[in-house]
Design an enzyme around this catalytic site. Structure first.
Site, PDB file in Angstrom:
ATOM      1  N   CYS A 141       1.020  -1.159   0.013  1.00 16.76           N
ATOM      2  CA  CYS A 141       0.050   0.013  -0.126  1.00 16.76           C
ATOM      3  C   CYS A 141       0.883   1.131   0.001  1.00 16.76           C
ATOM      4  O   CYS A 141       2.103   1.031  -0.160  1.00 16.76           O
ATOM      5  CB  CYS A 141      -1.124   0.042   1.364  1.00 16.76           C
ATOM      6  SG  CYS A 141      -0.345   0.324   2.802  1.00 16.76           S
TER       7      CYS A 141
ATOM      8  N   CYS B 281      -4.654  -0.746  -1.761  1.00 17.19           N
ATOM      9  CA  CYS B 281      -5.215   0.414  -1.651  1.00 17.19           C
ATOM     10  C   CYS B 281      -6.550   0.424  -2.215  1.00 17.19           C
ATOM     11  O   CYS B 281      -7.019  -0.348  -3.108  1.00 17.19           O
ATOM     12  CB  CYS B 281      -4.472   1.402  -2.757  1.00 17.19           C
ATOM     13  SG  CYS B 281      -2.967   1.449  -2.113  1.00 17.19           S
TER      14      CYS B 281
ATOM     15  N   CYS C  45      -2.270   2.984  -6.439  1.00 19.16           N
ATOM     16  CA  CYS C  45      -1.908   1.592  -5.743  1.00 19.16           C
ATOM     17  C   CYS C  45      -0.467   1.701  -6.304  1.00 19.16           C
ATOM     18  O   CYS C  45      -0.180   1.988  -7.606  1.00 19.16           O
ATOM     19  CB  CYS C  45      -2.555   0.383  -6.323  1.00 19.16           C
ATOM     20  SG  CYS C  45      -4.115   0.281  -5.302  1.00 19.16           S
TER      21      CYS C  45
END
Length: 152
Positions: free
Chosen positions: A10, A82, A89
């Site tokens: 992430c 994400c 992302c």
């Protein structure tokens, strides 16, 4: 049987990817799971630590890591977590057999009273546990020899 290597990505590596790493390791201790971010936060979010402790998993000693430290490693799976449209992302440019996106809202963006923010962290924690368990059962359990343990 070779060890299944997984990297969870992430942006900040302070909440979702840390929770995902802990859950996957709890499902199957034989997995080699790492988490990282493209712009690591200074520390793991205290509410993430708290809600994971409530789930029986200790992430208090963890630190956010930069994805760059893993570029020379190969992974069987890279999972991006994400979820918000405003987030980008991260991409992993190392050696990867499989890439998958399993998006979640970022609990670190929650606003409100401390209890309201904690409730969002708990909800996202539970979503991560449920969706990663399904992913593990469908895609990894057979590869790793099925050494899954009871859910936390």
């Amino acid at each position: 049987m070779p060890v299944t290597k997984i990297l969870i990505l992430c942006t900040g590596n302070s909440c979702r990817s840390q929770m995902g790493e802990a859950f996957l390791k709890s499902f199957d201790p034989s997995l080699e799971v790492r988490s990282a971010g493209t712009a690591p936060a200074p520390l793991v979010h205290p509410y993430a630590v708290q809600v994971m402790e409530e789930a029986g998993l200790d992430i208090s000693g963890r630190e956010p890591k930069n994805v760059e430290q893993f570029l020379n490693e190969s992974f069987d799976w890279v999972i991006t977590v994400c979820g918000d449209a405003a987030e980008t992302c991260p991409a992993f440019h190392g050696k990867v057999a499989h890439r998958v996106h399993i998006g979640f809202e970022d609990p670190a963006t929650a606003r409100g009273t401390p209890e309201q923010v904690l409730e969002k962290f708990r909800r996202i924690r539970d979503e991560i546990r449920e969706r990663l368990r399904k992913f593990y059962e469908r895609h990894i359990k057979q590869e790793s020899g099925g050494t899954a343990v009871a859910p936390p």
